[in-house]
Design a protein around this motif. Structure first.
Motif, PDB file in Angstrom:
ATOM      1  N   GLN A 193       0.811  -1.219   0.000  1.00  0.00           N
ATOM      2  CA  GLN A 193       0.000   0.000   0.000  1.00  0.00           C
ATOM      3  C   GLN A 193       0.845   1.270   0.000  1.00  0.00           C
ATOM      4  OE1 GLN A 193      -3.326  -0.198   2.920  1.00  0.00           O
ATOM      5  NE2 GLN A 193      -2.664  -2.319   3.267  1.00  0.00           N
ATOM      6  N   GLN A 194       2.171   1.124   0.051  1.00  0.00           N
ATOM      7  CA  GLN A 194       3.035   2.285   0.110  1.00  0.00           C
ATOM      8  C   GLN A 194       3.321   2.829  -1.280  1.00  0.00           C
ATOM      9  OE1 GLN A 194       3.784   3.426   3.227  1.00  0.00           O
ATOM     10  NE2 GLN A 194       2.473   1.685   3.829  1.00  0.00           N
ATOM     11  N   GLN A 195       3.560   4.101  -1.357  1.00  0.00           N
ATOM     12  CA  GLN A 195       3.941   4.724  -2.622  1.00  0.00           C
ATOM     13  C   GLN A 195       5.383   4.349  -2.940  1.00  0.00           C
ATOM     14  OE1 GLN A 195       3.264   8.926  -2.167  1.00  0.00           O
ATOM     15  NE2 GLN A 195       1.026   8.725  -2.318  1.00  0.00           N
ATOM     16  N   GLY A 196       5.687   4.209  -4.205  1.00  0.00           N
ATOM     17  CA  GLY A 196       7.043   3.867  -4.606  1.00  0.00           C
ATOM     18  C   GLY A 196       7.254   2.365  -4.630  1.00  0.00           C
ATOM     19  N   SER A 197       8.497   1.953  -4.614  1.00  0.00           N
ATOM     20  CA  SER A 197       8.861   0.547  -4.728  1.00  0.00           C
ATOM     21  C   SER A 197       8.523  -0.233  -3.454  1.00  0.00           C
ATOM     22  CB  SER A 197      10.366   0.422  -5.018  1.00  0.00           C
ATOM     23  OG  SER A 197      10.799  -0.911  -4.864  1.00  0.00           O
ATOM     24  N   MET A 198       7.840  -1.367  -3.634  1.00  0.00           N
ATOM     25  CA  MET A 198       7.534  -2.242  -2.497  1.00  0.00           C
ATOM     26  C   MET A 198       8.819  -2.815  -1.905  1.00  0.00           C
ATOM     27  SD  MET A 198       5.091  -5.615  -2.499  1.00  0.00           S
ATOM     28  CE  MET A 198       4.986  -6.726  -1.094  1.00  0.00           C
ATOM     29  N   GLY A 199       9.754  -3.224  -2.800  1.00  0.00           N
ATOM     30  CA  GLY A 199      11.019  -3.769  -2.325  1.00  0.00           C
ATOM     31  C   GLY A 199      11.832  -2.752  -1.560  1.00  0.00           C
ATOM     32  N   GLY A 200      11.843  -1.520  -2.052  1.00  0.00           N
ATOM     33  CA  GLY A 200      12.578  -0.456  -1.363  1.00  0.00           C
ATOM     34  C   GLY A 200      12.016  -0.186   0.019  1.00  0.00           C
ATOM     35  N   PHE A 201      10.688  -0.222   0.129  1.00  0.00           N
ATOM     36  CA  PHE A 201      10.060  -0.008   1.435  1.00  0.00           C
ATOM     37  C   PHE A 201      10.438  -1.117   2.411  1.00  0.00           C
ATOM     38  CE2 PHE A 201       6.521  -0.997   4.302  1.00  0.00           C
ATOM     39  CZ  PHE A 201       6.437   0.204   5.006  1.00  0.00           C
ATOM     40  N   LEU A 202      10.377  -2.363   1.936  1.00  0.00           N
ATOM     41  CA  LEU A 202      10.691  -3.497   2.819  1.00  0.00           C
ATOM     42  C   LEU A 202      12.140  -3.444   3.300  1.00  0.00           C
ATOM     43  CD1 LEU A 202       8.875  -6.454   1.006  1.00  0.00           C
ATOM     44  CD2 LEU A 202       8.258  -5.428   3.213  1.00  0.00           C
ATOM     45  N   VAL A 203      13.059  -3.145   2.391  1.00  0.00           N
ATOM     46  CA  VAL A 203      14.481  -3.100   2.761  1.00  0.00           C
ATOM     47  C   VAL A 203      14.738  -2.022   3.814  1.00  0.00           C
ATOM     48  CG1 VAL A 203      16.792  -2.553   1.884  1.00  0.00           C
ATOM     49  CG2 VAL A 203      15.307  -4.072   0.591  1.00  0.00           C
ATOM     50  N   SER A 204      13.978  -0.945   3.770  1.00  0.00           N
ATOM     51  CA  SER A 204      14.169   0.155   4.729  1.00  0.00           C
ATOM     52  C   SER A 204      13.404  -0.059   6.040  1.00  0.00           C
ATOM     53  CB  SER A 204      13.730   1.475   4.097  1.00  0.00           C
ATOM     54  OG  SER A 204      12.324   1.459   3.830  1.00  0.00           O
ATOM     55  N   LEU A 205      12.596  -1.128   6.105  1.00  0.00           N
ATOM     56  CA  LEU A 205      11.763  -1.378   7.289  1.00  0.00           C
ATOM     57  C   LEU A 205      12.485  -2.353   8.229  1.00  0.00           C
ATOM     58  CD1 LEU A 205       8.886  -0.844   8.508  1.00  0.00           C
ATOM     59  CD2 LEU A 205       8.203  -3.004   7.452  1.00  0.00           C
ATOM     60  N   PRO A 206      12.840  -1.936   9.440  1.00  0.00           N
ATOM     61  CA  PRO A 206      13.516  -2.844  10.378  1.00  0.00           C
ATOM     62  C   PRO A 206      12.738  -4.124  10.647  1.00  0.00           C
ATOM     63  CG  PRO A 206      13.688  -0.576  11.154  1.00  0.00           C
ATOM     64  CD  PRO A 206      12.764  -0.563   9.979  1.00  0.00           C
ATOM     65  N   ALA A 207      11.405  -4.017  10.682  1.00  0.00           N
ATOM     66  CA  ALA A 207      10.581  -5.195  10.973  1.00  0.00           C
ATOM     67  C   ALA A 207      10.803  -6.302   9.941  1.00  0.00           C
ATOM     68  CB  ALA A 207       9.104  -4.808  11.018  1.00  0.00           C
ATOM     69  N   PHE A 208      11.096  -5.940   8.715  1.00  0.00           N
ATOM     70  CA  PHE A 208      11.331  -6.919   7.656  1.00  0.00           C
ATOM     71  C   PHE A 208      12.559  -7.780   7.984  1.00  0.00           C
ATOM     72  CE2 PHE A 208      13.621  -7.850   3.642  1.00  0.00           C
ATOM     73  CZ  PHE A 208      12.719  -8.754   3.093  1.00  0.00           C
ATOM     74  N   TRP A 209      13.656  -7.142   8.366  1.00  0.00           N
ATOM     75  CA  TRP A 209      14.883  -7.871   8.694  1.00  0.00           C
ATOM     76  C   TRP A 209      14.728  -8.656   9.991  1.00  0.00           C
ATOM     77  CZ3 TRP A 209      17.887  -8.175   4.704  1.00  0.00           C
ATOM     78  CH2 TRP A 209      17.866  -7.153   3.758  1.00  0.00           C
ATOM     79  N   VAL A 210      13.989  -8.090  10.912  1.00  0.00           N
ATOM     80  CA  VAL A 210      13.720  -8.803  12.171  1.00  0.00           C
ATOM     81  C   VAL A 210      12.950 -10.095  11.903  1.00  0.00           C
ATOM     82  CG1 VAL A 210      12.362  -8.701  14.304  1.00  0.00           C
ATOM     83  CG2 VAL A 210      13.830  -6.781  13.672  1.00  0.00           C
ATOM     84  N   LEU A 211      11.971 -10.023  11.002  1.00  0.00           N
ATOM     85  CA  LEU A 211      11.185 -11.211  10.666  1.00  0.00           C
ATOM     86  C   LEU A 211      12.047 -12.287  10.008  1.00  0.00           C
ATOM     87  CD1 LEU A 211       7.812  -9.707   9.367  1.00  0.00           C
ATOM     88  CD2 LEU A 211       8.176 -11.046  11.435  1.00  0.00           C
ATOM     89  N   ILE A 212      13.012 -11.882   9.205  1.00  0.00           N
ATOM     90  CA  ILE A 212      13.905 -12.860   8.575  1.00  0.00           C
ATOM     91  C   ILE A 212      14.698 -13.614   9.641  1.00  0.00           C
ATOM     92  CG2 ILE A 212      15.974 -13.115   7.134  1.00  0.00           C
ATOM     93  CD1 ILE A 212      14.925 -10.863   5.375  1.00  0.00           C
ATOM     94  N   VAL A 213      15.282 -12.879  10.597  1.00  0.00           N
ATOM     95  CA  VAL A 213      16.071 -13.513  11.666  1.00  0.00           C
ATOM     96  C   VAL A 213      15.176 -14.395  12.531  1.00  0.00           C
ATOM     97  CG1 VAL A 213      17.540 -13.105  13.679  1.00  0.00           C
ATOM     98  CG2 VAL A 213      17.724 -11.609  11.684  1.00  0.00           C
ATOM     99  N   ALA A 214      13.994 -13.901  12.884  1.00  0.00           N
ATOM    100  CA  ALA A 214      13.071 -14.676  13.721  1.00  0.00           C
ATOM    101  C   ALA A 214      12.641 -15.967  13.026  1.00  0.00           C
ATOM    102  CB  ALA A 214      11.841 -13.832  14.069  1.00  0.00           C
ATOM    103  N   THR A 215      12.396 -15.887  11.737  1.00  0.00           N
ATOM    104  CA  THR A 215      12.002 -17.077  10.978  1.00  0.00           C
ATOM    105  C   THR A 215      13.118 -18.116  10.971  1.00  0.00           C
ATOM    106  OG1 THR A 215      10.575 -15.721   9.558  1.00  0.00           O
ATOM    107  CG2 THR A 215      11.164 -17.916   8.761  1.00  0.00           C
ATOM    108  N   CYS A 216      14.345 -17.670  10.751  1.00  0.00           N
ATOM    109  CA  CYS A 216      15.493 -18.597  10.762  1.00  0.00           C
ATOM    110  C   CYS A 216      15.673 -19.222  12.140  1.00  0.00           C
ATOM    111  CB  CYS A 216      16.762 -17.858  10.358  1.00  0.00           C
ATOM    112  SG  CYS A 216      16.792 -17.315   8.638  1.00  0.00           S
ATOM    113  N   ALA A 217      15.481 -18.422  13.199  1.00  0.00           N
ATOM    114  CA  ALA A 217      15.648 -18.923  14.559  1.00  0.00           C
ATOM    115  C   ALA A 217      14.622 -19.999  14.900  1.00  0.00           C
ATOM    116  CB  ALA A 217      15.541 -17.769  15.560  1.00  0.00           C
ATOM    117  N   ILE A 218      13.405 -19.854  14.379  1.00  0.00           N
ATOM    118  CA  ILE A 218      12.356 -20.837  14.663  1.00  0.00           C
ATOM    119  C   ILE A 218      12.541 -22.095  13.815  1.00  0.00           C
ATOM    120  CG2 ILE A 218       9.886 -21.278  14.333  1.00  0.00           C
ATOM    121  CD1 ILE A 218       9.323 -18.506  15.382  1.00  0.00           C
ATOM    122  N   ILE A 219      12.973 -21.924  12.563  1.00  0.00           N
ATOM    123  CA  ILE A 219      13.130 -23.075  11.671  1.00  0.00           C
ATOM    124  C   ILE A 219      14.312 -23.949  12.088  1.00  0.00           C
ATOM    125  CG2 ILE A 219      13.746 -23.746   9.311  1.00  0.00           C
ATOM    126  CD1 ILE A 219      12.076 -21.426   8.309  1.00  0.00           C
TER     127      ILE A 219
END
Length: 455
Positions: free
Chosen positions: A213-239
């Motif tokens: 729903q954000q203006q501009g690039s979806m990928g750019g928004f995700l890369v700039s969002l700390p929650a995105f990187w946190v979710l990656i680490v959390a997912t690896c920790a659980i798997i």
């Protein structure tokens, strides 16, 4: 006595003499309690202080967010960060790293520093507080999201996902309340596990929906969002733990109708580590301390002592398994922290002797005295278990309650503590007895430690 086997007769005689010595020597003058002991060691125990420290850190973060005035995204980031901390506080690789780092402290360091280092087993306070903080931040996010809601396909999908996560958050925290958790442990474990997996998956969906729903690039928004990187680490920790899931061979050794010793050879272990076992990988898991087999069963690597304490353990004893499921790597636990001391007293009752036997695998273990109170130890746990106890302490105080009745453990511990000039007392018993004895000793200025329900 002449008709009894020599070993049994000798054990009965030693038990009787130990009971006589205890009766004669256990009379210790009452020590003066510290002022405000109940506040210091119960209301403000280490677990609760860690809980408070995490919550205070979140209050500071809240103040910073109020100044920045970027409410919605900051709430998402703060909730995700707390969720990550909550998960990492239970991730075996992280737990092992913390235990090893802090317990490397030399025994020449001050007793105060070693006392603080060994409190790492209260890490559950960080786990629970960050989980609660994550939910609180998420409630703030929900409130702001609901306030700004405008009907539309994307915004409706966002609000639905958000409230589904909130419902699961509340269910996880509610069933983790100590009273509920202990009464319905299997329900707690299944709810905790599957709800956590679902929350993580929905959090991914929510993050991607917000990004779309954000203006501009979806990928750019995700890369700039700390929650995105946190979710990656959390997912690896659980798997990670489930990647190591496997079914292994077990060699059972029946000790009595009350206890069994399970032997394993699939991996090696170190002093103070424990493993989780299950009959089915998606059902209830049970953690056990490990005992090295190098002294009495060299054909296997290590073993666990299982005593009758519920449906699962009862079925293991009555129907010894040939295979069980394990996951992850062996993780350090409460017993490992005692290696920072020079001289300790190990106090245990019943099957609590199992975790204590982990000490024998540490060639550099502290000098120790052992106090074990249980009913018919030879009949229940066997001569080999008693031999291992004597490896820990050549002259252990073993109180057979079927001969001498239950003794005042506090009085006996105080006597041995003064005679042995110990630095610390390690207590492994049932939760009520552990809390009571640890408190009474701490209230008298003795460094005493015992695992809690969330260690």
């Amino acid at each position: 006595m002449a008709t009894l086997p020599g070993a049994f007769a000798g054990f009965i005689l030693r038990t009787f003499l130990a009971a006589v010595r205890i009766a004669c020597k256990a009379q210790v003058p009452p020590a003066k309690r510290k002022r405000f002991a109940h506040v210091r060691y119960v209301f403000l125990n280490t677990y609760r202080r860690l809980f408070g420290l995490v919550m205070f850190s979140n209050i500071i973060a809240f103040i910073v967010i109020m100044v920045r005035q970027q409410y919605i995204l900051d709430c998402v980031n703060a909730s995700a960060i707390n969720l990550l901390v909550c998960g990492l506080a239970r991730q075996p690789l992280v737990v092992n790293a913390l235990f090893v780092a802090l317990c490397k402290m030399p025994r020449s360091a001050s007793l105060r520093l070693r006392h603080l280092a060994c409190k790492i087993f209260h890490l559950g306070g960080v786990h629970s507080s960050s989980g609660v903080a994550s939910c609180v931040w998420y409630v703030g996010f929900i409130a702001l999201l609901s306030y700004d809601y405008r009907p539309g396909p994307a915004s409706t999908a966002t609000i639905v996902l958000a409230y589904l996560i909130l419902g699961l958050f509340l269910a996880i925290i509610g069933i983790a309340y100590p009273t509920i958790r202990m009464r319905w442990h299997n329900t707690f474990e299944l709810t905790h596990r599957f709800s956590t997996w679902t929350v993580l998956a929905l959090f991914w969906a929510l993050t991607l929906t917000i990004a779309s729903q954000q203006q501009g690039s979806m990928g750019g928004f995700l890369v700039s969002l700390p929650a995105f990187w946190v979710l990656i680490v959390a997912t690896c920790a659980i798997i990670h733990p489930w990647i190591l899931l496997r079914r292994i061979e077990v060699t059972p050794e029946s000790l009595s109708t009350h206890a069994i010793r399970l032997h394993f050879r699939h991996t090696s272990i170190c002093f103070g580590q424990g493993i989780s076992l299950s009959k089915h990988p998606l059902r209830d898991w049970h953690g056990f301390a490990t005992i090295t087999d190098r002294f009495d069963t060299p054909e296997t690597q290590f073993s666990c002592l299982v005593s009758k304490a519920g449906d699962w353990t009862s079925s293991i004893i009555s129907q010894p398994p040939s295979h069980l499921w394990v996951r992850d790597i062996p993780a350090y636990g409460f017993g490992y922290v005692m290696r920072v001391f020079n001289r300790i007293i190990v106090v245990t009752t019943g099957s609590g002797i199992g975790p204590c036997l982990s000490f024998i695998d540490d060639d550099n273990r502290p000098a120790m005295r052992v106090l074990w109170q249980t009913k018919t130890p030879l009949k229940t746990y066997g001569q080999r278990t008693l031999d291992l106890v004597h490896r820990m302490d050549p002259d252990p105080v073993i109180i057979d309650t079927s001969v001498s009745g239950r003794q005042d453990m506090q009085a006996v511990v105080l006597r041995i503590y003064r005679e042995f000039n110990a630095e610390a007392v390690c207590v492994i018993s049932n939760p009520q007895a552990t809390r009571r004895l640890v408190f009474e000793l701490e209230a008298q200025g003795i460094h005493a430690y015992g695992p809690i329900f969330d260690s």
